[in-house]
Design a protein around this motif. Structure first.
Motif, PDB file in Angstrom:
ATOM      1  N   UNK A   1      34.534  10.706  52.855  1.00  0.00           N
ATOM      2  CA  UNK A   1      33.287  10.445  53.569  1.00  0.00           C
ATOM      3  C   UNK A   1      32.908   8.978  53.428  1.00  0.00           C
TER       4      UNK A   1
ATOM      5  N   UNK B   1      26.116  11.253  56.202  1.00  0.00           N
ATOM      6  CA  UNK B   1      25.289  12.403  55.820  1.00  0.00           C
ATOM      7  C   UNK B   1      23.855  12.250  56.330  1.00  0.00           C
ATOM      8  N   UNK B   2      23.322  11.035  56.260  1.00  0.00           N
ATOM      9  CA  UNK B   2      21.978  10.784  56.782  1.00  0.00           C
ATOM     10  C   UNK B   2      21.920  11.048  58.275  1.00  0.00           C
TER      11      UNK B   2
ATOM     12  N   UNK C   1      23.889  12.928  60.099  1.00  0.00           N
ATOM     13  CA  UNK C   1      24.047  14.357  60.361  1.00  0.00           C
ATOM     14  C   UNK C   1      22.735  15.095  60.074  1.00  0.00           C
ATOM     15  N   UNK C   2      22.068  14.691  58.997  1.00  0.00           N
ATOM     16  CA  UNK C   2      20.784  15.324  58.652  1.00  0.00           C
ATOM     17  C   UNK C   2      19.736  15.104  59.729  1.00  0.00           C
ATOM     18  N   UNK C   3      19.641  13.880  60.241  1.00  0.00           N
ATOM     19  CA  UNK C   3      18.670  13.563  61.290  1.00  0.00           C
ATOM     20  C   UNK C   3      18.996  14.357  62.563  1.00  0.00           C
TER      21      UNK C   3
ATOM     22  N   UNK D   1      22.526  12.235  49.147  1.00  0.00           N
ATOM     23  CA  UNK D   1      23.993  12.178  49.113  1.00  0.00           C
ATOM     24  C   UNK D   1      24.476  10.751  49.369  1.00  0.00           C
TER      25      UNK D   1
END
Lengths: 342, 342, 342, 342
Positions: free
Chosen positions: A136, A141-142, A144-146, A282
């Motif tokens: 990764x 990750x940020x 994808x979260x948004x 993360x």
């Protein structure tokens, strides 16, 4: 030892966490001092620097963006680019350079290190997660979260109006954000650049979803394309960071769906909100560890290397190798996720 | 084929995502039907079942908790427990059982499978991330995210009042949540169960932080202990799920810090909010993939196995092996993070 | 007494909270029973109903959307529309109707109640906050919160690349969302439909912001217009809910800014994510109280009235009066906020 | 004109937004300059100041805490307190003072202004929302939002384990946070300081909830008390900011519920996370407008006044009047919400 640090390419949550990790460990454990270069490779090219010490990195961990600024300046394409960089590094008495960036920024670092003897260490950065050699990259990750939170919200408006909602997410060449946020958001169709999509199949999934009395959500990467013929994009120009401008594939798809299924369809283009703001926990963890390991590379004079995540370990790999090939979505993984389509 | 599914042990975001993954793939691709068992091992023990089909798993992906309910019933400790389970499975014509749970729940599954011929597949679940054989367990990322957001908030109140703020997070035997959220939240001291802490050292870090005109944040796992002598906890009873009740180590520490440094200190115990609510995108992705791979184990009649994450791959490992040893924080990793203390 | 409930118009967080408030109080305190009508006025027009009792409203408080569905069907424009509604209400033995909706839905309720003797109570709903007679409507706070969080994220990407970021938010006729989210998000320019903007002034603010070494954020309502001449919108069609489709004013503005200032500018169109998903605590509070007071109107047979917020009180006003005039942003308030421009 | 600004009392999201509003308008529109006083009334008492100009307030809008620091120093209780303040103001050539704070801070401002001729303007601040004369105070909406999100999370863990979950929120003397977050979070029992609760009634609600197969959530303000006899709190000491330390009423209640109903009950004490971190959009809007209006009071030399919210207007009221009486929850409002209990 004096160490230079620069950040290149597009904005990405976690850049500041990397910088902080490098400086905290470098100063406290190894007694190094640091020079920040402004705006990616433009900094060492023009000798444009910024103070980079412990007070400068206080409080930056949760902040998006980069305190060093960024650009897509490529010194290999500048007249005497390499010579000017070497002269500036010599003038500033800098013995090592940490370059934080994506394919382009690291590609420069690899050549500077391998061909021109400029001692570089690389830290991989791409919100698209499409860099080989690392499980990764931070920022992904940020994003994808948004995107997932946005898709969660789109469900209720789709259900209330029994409409199709098309959500266009980032990903020009790789569908990682679409795949992860689409799965996490419970999308009914996920379209990625790696596999040209069949419009009839997409419409069949949509129709079957309506038959079950549910409203469908389609997540599409900005770089996805239909099988037969390219979408005529309304504006294909790239900006100076190489981002495609509102590409229109999402909007194009919504119109095609309306025509073919007779159902109302709307598009939301998430755009820049995916790459700004505070990093997820993360990404703060990953970016910080990348920073700590990058400065260890410097201490070991292990140049030409890039830090990378493998499982839960941070390892070192040759930069050149890491940037050689784009990491795209494995067809098997796409098929695995396909059980949720329709 | 008819397949039973149960969830045991403490609440964990992502349980419903696993269940949905199992049922969607099992029904759509393999034509299985499913029986849900209520409240962990109590379900098969008492033959208490719940309908589990495609409509039952609609819309549950973003929901915390478990639609099957949970308990800590251990059939190995019940009279004729194993015989009753086998009879109930036979009566219901169930040919395979998927057990989603932590050390205890999976320990039962391992013995049922290996010693008593009950065909079980395991899915690892622990918010504490302390299960060997898998890089991460779902629920952990959500817990770390919640704790990090809380620590972000505590910073401002600490700064405004120039106080010490102690934040107690989950982790009886392993400090993973403390380590990850403490690092991501920019804590100045992180204390974990794996390493007894030196109160003098903690106070020295706090004092040095104040000298730099900043207010310190201490993140402490509920199971952390000081070097000399155990903390006399005010209430050490375990609840029926084995969770320690308000353990008091955080509050105890705040009082000791006040006594020794003369600075005001306050405690926040995050408690159950760490294990409830909607899962993060990361946990939805991981939990869904665990579900998809668990039903593949059933199809392959690969019993006695547990799904696990290795890098970005989901693999299979013997359940017995996976539950044999607690995964604790490596001293080297703790040392790596220690650069940010003080 | 039997009471009908319907929700009309666009999706809005808090609709379910209103429904729950009506039903909980109606059943528990007044012993009423309820009939849910599907898809706004289409429900009573076609006699399309849905069960609406205590179990039906369990767990819906935090959920976006509406369990009753919605549409923009206008019975006044349907042949025999009013007669059909009256017949269906009589057949179902419904003595009162609670209509939850915006200008259009409530306009129908006002005429049905005042002119045709159908006993209606109104609950105001508009994400745009542009309904007179009430301080706030539910859904608005959620939309402002989502937009503010997006603007927070855009700041870092603007700063890192020293670009202009244009964020287009909802608001065809009123600039409330732009004004509140723009102020809360620290925007440097806020453009609303109530005041045609001067492109030279906008560019002057942007240039001055860059001179201070900061990157500007422009928040623009979808209905905002430049002073001289209308923007030629690329797609002005309204959907069946009356929402303007991707109107392009944001994108148009970004291009004009680039041309005139020579700075890079990017657009983000927030779109439907502003109106979906879980309501904010403020909206849950307001929507629930609106529901409780609406059923009190029914009990008092106080028909033709709408509930409204005044300060912290919920009051009753004639529906006709409330829908007579759009509530737009007061020029004084816009001027007050103008201190932050540039 | 030179204006002093100070923030007193407990931390509260929005303090920085007020300061920014004051300075931006004061400098840009009125040409004032500003002096920041450190740590509440300690600042003018000791002449401890901090630079406060446009650059000092850049970027502080979304940040929790206060850049000026805070304390509970009361100059009226200090030897020659008033004389020292007047001398320091004279020495610094300060002609007006804006005091941002709660009951205590504003009480001092009222007396300084009314009795001692120190020209003060007040801005009300209390996370508890218990100040008369204003509909809302900033910080309250943020606290309610955080508490509601926590309650949302507690639901799933309550349901999975069929347990009672008690959530203790802030509110020593007024139950506003408990009332709003309890309603918004769908709590089954809400207990506030304004009305002593009947333990039998609470247990009856809990039992009836379990009978309907749901797990109950109890939200209790830290200052709530049972009807017969006071709870013996385990630690009643106040800290230097007057906050009650872990009061234990939540934990006490959970134990009583277990004893009386035989159901497992757990407590979560939200504590300081309710008062830290970034303010909600609502609070940023309100706090900013309070700042803008406070500096208008100064310009009008309208001293002894406090800004206050009435509906959507910001008005001015005498400080003395505003701080005379605590604003508690109206019994009628509590009864209105009571329809959701049980």
């Amino acid at each position: 030892m004096r160490v230079g640090v620069l950040t290149g390419g597009g904005d990405c949550p976690g850049l500041n966490a990397v910088i902080r990790g490098i400086v905290r460990k470098g100063v406290q454990e190894y007694g190094y001092d640091f020079v920040g270069f402004r705006d990616g490779w433009r900094g060492p090219l023009e000798g444009d620097t910024i103070r980079l010490d412990i007070p400068a990195v206080r409080g930056i961990l949760p902040r998006g963006g980069t305190i060093l600024g960024s650009s897509r300046t490529n010194p290999l394409k500048q007249e005497n680019g390499i010579r000017r960089i070497k002269e500036n590094l010599a003038k500033l008495e800098i013995e090592a350079l940490v370059a934080i960036g994506g394919e382009d920024t690291l590609g420069v670092a690899a050549r500077l290190s391998d061909e021109y003897g400029v001692p570089c260490v690389g830290v991989p950065k791409t919100i698209d997660n499409d860099l080989s050699a690392t499980d990764y990259t931070f920022g992904f990750d940020t994003a994808v979260g948004i995107a997932t939170e946005a898709i969660d919200r789109l469900h209720t408006t789709a259900e209330s109006h029994m409409r199709v909602l098309v959500c266009e997410v980032m990903g020009r060449h790789a569908g990682w954000i679409a795949l992860h946020s689409g799965l996490a958001g419970g999308a009914n169709v996920i379209l990625i650049p790696e596999q040209r999509f069949d419009l009839d199949q997409v419409c069949a999934w949509i129709t079957s979803r309506f038959k079950a009395s549910y409203a469908p959500i389609v997540v599409i990467a900005e770089g996805a394309m239909p099988k037969d013929g390219d979408v005529v994009l309304k504006d294909q120009s790239l900006d100076s960071f190489g981002h495609v401008r509102l590409s229109g594939v999402g909007e194009w798809l919504a119109k095609e769906i309306e025509k073919r299924t007779g159902k109302e369809a709307r598009t939301t283009v998430l755009g820049h909100i995916q790459r700004g703001g505070t990093p997820s926990a993360f990404d703060r963890w990953l970016a910080t560890r990348f920073g700590l390991h990058a400065i260890d590379c410097v201490r070991d004079r292990d140049f030409g290397k890039m830090v990378a995540l493998r499982g839960t370990d941070v390892v070192r790999v040759p930069i050149a190798e890491a940037t050689a090939k784009l990491k795209t979505v494995d067809p098997k993984l796409y098929e695995e996720v396909g059980v949720f389509f329709g």
